[in-house]
Structures are given as C-alpha cells and as structure tokens.
Design a protein around this motif. Structure first.
Motif, PDB file in Angstrom:
ATOM      1  N   TYR A  32      -8.680   6.864  -0.013  1.00 45.50           N
ATOM      2  CA  TYR A  32      -8.216   6.915   1.366  1.00 45.50           C
ATOM      3  C   TYR A  32      -8.930   8.029   2.136  1.00 45.50           C
ATOM      4  O   TYR A  32      -9.410   9.002   1.545  1.00 45.50           O
ATOM      5  CB  TYR A  32      -6.707   7.188   1.413  1.00 45.50           C
ATOM      6  N   PRO A  67      -7.346   3.290   4.195  1.00 47.65           N
ATOM      7  CA  PRO A  67      -8.314   3.021   3.134  1.00 47.65           C
ATOM      8  C   PRO A  67      -9.742   3.370   3.546  1.00 47.65           C
ATOM      9  O   PRO A  67     -10.157   3.140   4.690  1.00 47.65           O
ATOM     10  CB  PRO A  67      -8.163   1.519   2.892  1.00 47.65           C
ATOM     11  N   TYR A  68     -10.483   3.928   2.597  1.00 47.26           N
ATOM     12  CA  TYR A  68     -11.890   4.279   2.812  1.00 47.26           C
ATOM     13  C   TYR A  68     -12.706   3.015   3.054  1.00 47.26           C
ATOM     14  O   TYR A  68     -12.512   1.996   2.382  1.00 47.26           O
ATOM     15  CB  TYR A  68     -12.414   5.013   1.584  1.00 47.26           C
ATOM     16  N   ARG A  78       0.817  -1.221   0.000  1.00 47.50           N
ATOM     17  CA  ARG A  78       0.000   0.000   0.000  1.00 47.50           C
ATOM     18  C   ARG A  78       0.847   1.266   0.000  1.00 47.50           C
ATOM     19  O   ARG A  78       0.465   2.274  -0.574  1.00 47.50           O
ATOM     20  CB  ARG A  78      -0.964  -0.006   1.195  1.00 47.50           C
ATOM     21  N   ASP A 108      -8.051  11.826  -1.522  1.00 47.98           N
ATOM     22  CA  ASP A 108      -6.803  11.050  -1.547  1.00 47.98           C
ATOM     23  C   ASP A 108      -7.091   9.767  -2.328  1.00 47.98           C
ATOM     24  O   ASP A 108      -7.652   8.801  -1.796  1.00 47.98           O
ATOM     25  CB  ASP A 108      -6.340  10.735  -0.130  1.00 47.98           C
ATOM     26  N   ASN A 145      -3.062   8.458   6.298  1.00 46.03           N
ATOM     27  CA  ASN A 145      -4.419   8.100   5.874  1.00 46.03           C
ATOM     28  C   ASN A 145      -4.594   6.591   5.794  1.00 46.03           C
ATOM     29  O   ASN A 145      -3.622   5.836   5.648  1.00 46.03           O
ATOM     30  CB  ASN A 145      -4.739   8.733   4.518  1.00 46.03           C
ATOM     31  N   ARG A 160      -7.429   3.227  -5.267  1.00 45.39           N
ATOM     32  CA  ARG A 160      -7.910   3.088  -3.898  1.00 45.39           C
ATOM     33  C   ARG A 160      -8.157   4.476  -3.309  1.00 45.39           C
ATOM     34  O   ARG A 160      -7.329   5.378  -3.451  1.00 45.39           O
ATOM     35  CB  ARG A 160      -6.911   2.337  -3.005  1.00 45.39           C
ATOM     36  N   TYR A 216      -4.028  13.937   0.666  1.00 49.56           N
ATOM     37  CA  TYR A 216      -3.014  12.895   0.781  1.00 49.56           C
ATOM     38  C   TYR A 216      -2.173  13.058   2.045  1.00 49.56           C
ATOM     39  O   TYR A 216      -1.703  14.143   2.376  1.00 49.56           O
ATOM     40  CB  TYR A 216      -2.096  12.907  -0.439  1.00 49.56           C
TER      41      TYR A 216
END
Length: 725
Positions: free
Chosen positions: A225, A241-242, A108, A189, A239, A223, A235
């Motif tokens: 965020y 992941p959503y 990631r 982001d 952060n 992805r 960014y």
C-alpha cells in the motif's frame, strides 16, 4: 558447418543454460539469439532498459530477505508461505491460530498489516567502482582500506537516500572488482491477503524439506500500500494499493517438461569465488559445527514448545529458521563430498595459475594475491571455535540477543552516524525497533532457560585461548548445570529486557544509563556486546585484506574464462534462465519434473507432516479440478522442477515463462543441489517451484476466492471495490 556457426554464435552465452545468476546489466551482454533459442519471447531490452534503469525484472521485489513478485497492478505480491510466516505468526493466538488454519481476507479492510514488513522495488543500478576505490588512501593498511571503502559506501547510500521512501545499498561484486549502487523504492505498508493452512504451506515439513518429490503449497499473497498520492507511507487506513508498473500476469496454462522458464529474485550469498582451501574450511569445520549447535537448539525448542500451546506458537518462527539452516548445512556437506567440489576448485585454480604464468608479468600480482589469501585463511582458522559461538549467540536465546542489540545500539549511537557500524546507523533504527517489538511474540521463558544453558555449557568448554569473558564473568569458568541454571533464573527474574515497554526504553538510552539500571541480563548483554564489537574490528581488518587481494585474483579468473561470468550472489536482483526438467539423483533412480494432487493424497497419513487439511482433501478426492487440470497429467500439478541457478534469498522468486507470465513460485532446491552455492552441477541443479495451477486451484476450488481471482485477471468480471474475496 552449421554446427560450427551455431557454436560461434553462442560465444557470449553461458556454457550451461541454467548456470548463472545474471545481473540486469549482464542480461544485455548475453547473445539475444541464444536467449531466443532458449525460449525467451520478449526482447532482452524489455527485461531491462539501461536508459530507464528498470524493466520487467523490476516486477521481482525484495520481501525482507526473501523474493516476491507483483502479480497485479493493484499491488498484489506473491511470495512463499515461509517468507510471510512472521506476519502470520504475529496475528496468531491459540484462539485464532492462523498458522494452522490459514487466512483469507474477505475484503481489503480485513487484510492484516505486518509489523516491519517491507517491499523494495528496484529503481536503478549505477556503477560506482571508480568512486569507491578512489577513496582508499595510497599505501593504506588493511584496516584503513576497509574503513575507507565502507565510509564511501555509506556516503553514497546517504546521498541516494535523501529522496523519501528510498532504500539504497552499494553492492560488492567479485570480491571488490566492481561496486554498484542499487536504488530501490521501499514500501512500508504491507498486508497479508492470503495464506494457506500450514499443512498446505509446509506439507511434508522437515522430512520433505530440500527433497523431491515434493507436494508443498509454499505460497502466500500480500499487498503493498501507499499514501493516496502514490508515495510510500506507514500503515494507515487511508492508504491505497500500490500501483505496480511491472507485474507478471498468471499463466493459467502453466508449464510442461522442457519448457523455458526464468527465475527472478534476490539470491543471498554464494561462494563460488572462494579459493579451494576456503571451501575446505567450511566443509571440515563450519557446517559440522552448525549441525551440532543448531541441532541442539532445535531439540530444545521442540521439546519445550510441545509442553505449551502458546509456547509452540512463540518458538515456531525461530524453530523454522533453525531447521532450514540445520538441514541446509547437512546438504552442503553431502554435496561438497558427492560433487568433489573442493577438488574441482583446486583444479580450476591450477588451470588459471598455469595460464597466468604463461601470460607473463601482467598476472603475477594475481598469483601473489592467491598465495596471500591462503595465508590469511590459515590464520583465521586458529580462532574458529570462539568466533563461531559468539556469532551463533544471536540465533539462540532471545533474551541475551535482545540485550546485545540495545547495548550495541547505545554504544554506536554515541558516534557520528557515518562512523557507526552499518547495521546500527540511523537508517536502521526503524528496523531495529520493529525487531525489538516483533521478538516479543518469540519469547518463551522455558525455552530461553534451556537455550542459554546450552550456550553457557559450550562457552565454558572452550580452551584457555578462546574464552568468552562475558560468560566467565557472569557464569563462572567451569560448568555446573545446577549453578548455571540458578544464575540464569536469577538473571531473568531480575531483568526487564523481556518486558516490551522497558526494552523499547532501553533502545533509546546511553551505555551509562543502561549500566545504571543494574539489570543482570542487560549487564550480561553489555559485556557480550563489547566482545562482539572487538571481534568485528578483527573481521574488518581481515576483510580489508580480502578487498586488497581477492580482486587481483578474480580479474585473472574472469580473464581466463573469456566470456561473461555471473558473479556470486549478494542479495541483489538476478535472473537465471532454465528449463523444466527432472533428474537422476543416483544410480537406478529417475525423477520426473512434476508432482500432482494424487501424489499429495498418496502421502497423506493424517498425522504431521503429511496431514492434508480436510477442506483440501475433500475437494481433491472428489476430483473437482475446475479449469486447472493438466490435460496430459489428468491431474492438478502441485510442484515442478527446473534447472535454474538459485540459492537462499530466492525463496518466493517468481518463475516466469518466455512471455513474462508467472508459471510458479520458487521455494526450495533439491537435496543433491544444496552445495550449488559452491559450484553449479547441471546433472543435479534443480530448484523446486509451486505450480501456478495449484495456487489457482486452491484459490478457486478450495477457498472460493472469486473476487481475488478476478483481480488476478484469471476470471471474467471486475473485482468488487474494496474486496479481495
């Protein structure tokens, strides 16, 4: 008798299964029995819950002018390769050419942020028609009407966006019959997780664009965020992941012919509500001019880009967009002619007019409105050439376009925010800044020089009544290639508009400060901006007339239909119900609805645009199909067709089955269907999708993206924390 009962049960259903880009609210107006008969296996209320203002449809997201979809609860978004192209280009260099090679984040932390990339997740839709129309003063003239409606829209948006990380719009439906406030969460982001090599994502290039059969892997994975507390944030390495409430699991079994599918997304603009004569104007003037002007720009960019590897990367994004518009306009012309669309629209209007006359005085205002709209159309045609060229200037040389942006930004900033043009309001400043920064990657001086030369040549050829004063002032009134090139060279040599730091300073300055710079390219932009602003005022008045007249006519059209009618596309969330099926494009030709890896290899020549990457061809030729082979085809399905009602903006739309599982990603229409924007033809209305099994085959057999596959839920075992491969 049974047949009669069936027909009665479908009264609230569309006449043609594939026709209609339905709003979330309209889905609940369609007959549930009809939807079940088509193949929908979930409740329509699961698609959209009016109490919550959300539902499964909210898994389809807006990705900056394209569509996309959440495919995992961990914020993974699938869209088209061409929709993610800006991010890919942003991180590409001649030494690390991600455009050509593709990209897969190994963990990631390696996912690549996209400057200005955003994902909007729909939250609610509210009818605000009464509020908007109540803002129009009694006996308002056309410009006053337009300004009043626009101001109320701005006020509603401003109130809606008081909540953080919110993006709202007031969308206009049926020319002003209805206004809806659309509320979305905006995630800022967004990072690139995977993009295939360009020779996969664009396999077939412009030769295959809009065509069938197709073998293009036009997909990419991003992805979204958020901050650790789940709120939208720019960014940051902190952060996370959503967490997506709605997403579409991947249907590993894919689709077969005649399967039911739904295409969800944000179709941009269609023109089915136009009068026949308005369509005829586009056919006779707009699309031929687009082919002419943008065709020349394409030739310039291709020729200049071939001379320099860095230049080829710099012009790639602009060239891609122009190619798409150019070929689309050709398809519109061919489709309008082949489908006799203008003639059919005249017949449809005549039928409504006959009905309205028989219905009495109630519909006389509708007939009067139609007649007045025709008068307006005739007046607009007189200034077409100048207006088209002024509008096209923003798509040609980047230098003048950037100079215009900072000039207009300065002029609009001097006004109270609610009095500015919508595209220059305070809420747009972050986007403008992103564009001014991002365009640095698109600048290539040799191409700039030739594009501006072509623009000036065209402007100097305009008639006496259509002159562009800024061109006459800075380049003279008669064309001499030697003189114009000398002036262009001097203009660019003496300018700082193409210098990023200086351009960003310009974006904060007043008109007076910009003028004081005595920058020749900026001076041209300032003058060009004044003409564009004056033209905008003329267009606002016209739009005011349209907002006065078109709703009256559309109400008659809708009443005459006597059933739900999907409104023209306007970049808001829609769904189209469809079947997987082929078509017969012409006499003696029948196209099946699926293509395969074998067909892709058969096209392979080793040269663009049919050059299968070696790492793909090796696996394909060895028939290492893994779990993704279609048992009937005995091959990997690459693309498939359905009769969904799509248009521009549906690029990246999730194509899902009746269970709500993703079976493909929409990326194109067939050539015969381009004029679908003006009218749905069930015989040729076909959209092109990447089959989910090709996507999974690429990730599994070619890329060995094991952890990503586990995150997507198609391979057993939990994903390793912090990794995507």
């Amino acid at each position: 008798m049974k047949k009669t009962l069936l027909l009665l049960s479908l009264v609230a259903a569309p006449a043609l299964a594939g026709e209609g880009k339905w709003t979330p609210q309209q889905v609940l107006e369609l007959d549930p029995a009809w939807l079940r008969a088509q193949g929908l296996q979930v409740s329509p209320k699961k698609l959209w819950d009016p109490k919550r203002g959300t539902g499964l449809l909210a898994g389809a997201v807006n990705v900056g002018g394209c569509s996309g979809a959440f495919i995992a609860a961990s914020g993974l978004v699938i869209t088209n390769h061409h929709c993610a192209f800006g991010v890919i280009q942003e991180h590409s260099t001649p030494q690390r050419d991600l455009i050509t090679q593709g990209f897969l984040a190994s963990k990631r932390e390696d996912e690549l942020p996209g400057k200005g990339s955003r994902v909007q997740v729909p939250r609610s839709f509210t009818d605000v028609t009464k509020t908007v129309l109540a803002a129009v003063p009694a006996d308002a003239d056309d410009i006053t009407r337009y300004k009043a409606i626009e101001r109320k829209q701005k006020e509603l948006v401003a109130e809606c966006e008081k909540r953080p990380a919110t993006r709202c719009q007031v969308a206009t439906f049926d020319g002003g019959v209805n206004y809806t406030l659309v509320d979305a969460v905006e995630l800022t982001d967004v990072r690139l997780v995977y993009a295939p090599p360009r020779a996969v994502g664009e396999y077939g290039g412009e030769e295959d664009n809009w065509m069938w059969p197709r073998h293009t892997g036009d997909f990419a994975i991003l992805r979204a965020y958020t901050a650790p507390d789940g709120t939208s944030a720019p960014y940051s390495d902190k952060n996370v992941p959503y967490k997506a409430e709605f997403f579409f699991p991947l249907a590993t079994q894919g689709v077969k012919p005649n399967d039911f599918v739904m295409v969800l997304g944000y179709p941009g603009m269609t023109y089915r509500a136009l009068l026949a004569e308005e369509m005829a104007e586009r056919q006779s003037r707009l699309y031929p001019r687009m082919r002419d002007v943008f065709g020349e720009a394409i030739r310039i960019l291709e020729a200049e880009g071939e001379k320099d590897p860095a230049g080829k990367i710099a012009v790639a994004s602009q060239l891609k967009g122009l190619h798409n518009v150019y070929k689309n306009s050709g398809g519109q012309l061919a489709g309008l002619k082949r489908g006799h669309i203008v003639e059919k629209q005249r017949e449809a209007e005549a039928a409504v007019a006959v009905w309205a006359k028989k219905a009495g005085a109630k519909w006389q205002p509708a007939l009067d409105a139609r007649a007045a709209l025709l008068v307006e159309q005739s007046a607009i045609a007189k200034s077409f050439d100048r207006e088209f060229l002024l509008a096209a200037s923003s798509r040609l040389a980047r230098g003048p376009a950037l100079a215009v942006v900072v000039s207009r930004l300065a002029a609009e900033r001097a006004k109270p925010d609610l009095e500015r043009r919508p595209e220059y309001m305070e809420r747009e400043h972050v986007r403008i800044k992103d564009r001014l920064e991002r365009d640095q990657k698109n600048l290539f001086l040799p191409a700039e020089r030739q594009l501006l030369l072509a623009f000036v040549r065209r402007a100097q050829a305009l008639g006496a009544e259509e002159r562009i004063a800024a061109v006459d002032k800075h380049f003279g009134k008669t064309f001499s290639e030697k003189d114009v090139l000398a002036k262009i060279d001097a203009m660019y040599a003496g300018s700082k508009v193409l210098t990023l730091d200086e351009r960003m300073k310009m974006a904060t300055e007043s008109v007076g400060q910009l003028e004081a710079r005595k920058d020749p390219l900026l001076a041209f932009g300032l003058d060009l901006a004044k003409e564009q602003a004056a033209l905008d005022e003329v267009k606002d008045k016209r739009q005011g007339a349209a907002l006065r007249l078109r709703p009256e006519w559309r109400k008659a059209v809708l009443a005459h239909a006597g059933k739900p009618v999907a409104p023209d596309a306007n970049s808001t969330l829609r769904v189209s119900f469809a079947k997987v099926q082929g078509y017969a494009p012409r006499d003696g030709a029948i196209y099946t609805p699926q293509t395969t890896l074998s067909g892709m290899l058969a096209k392979h020549t080793g040269e663009e645009p049919f050059d299968v990457p070696e790492k793909v061809s090796k696996v394909a030729e060895a028939k290492r199909f893994g779990a993704w082979q279609d048992k009937k085809l005995k091959d990997i399905p690459v693309n498939f067709l359905s009769d969904a009602d799509t248009t521009g903006g549906n690029s990246g739309s999730p194509t899902v089955n009746g269970k709500g599982q993703l079976v493909g990603v929409n990326f194109d229409r067939v050539w015969e269907n381009v004029a679908n924007d003006f009218g749905y033809n069930p015989d040729v209305a076909r959209n092109v999708n990447v089959d989910v099994r090709y996507i999974l085959w690429m990730l599994d057999q070619v890329e060995d993206a094991d952890v990503l596959l586990r995150e997507l839920g198609v391979r057993k075992g939990p994903p390793v924390a912090g990794e995507t491969r």
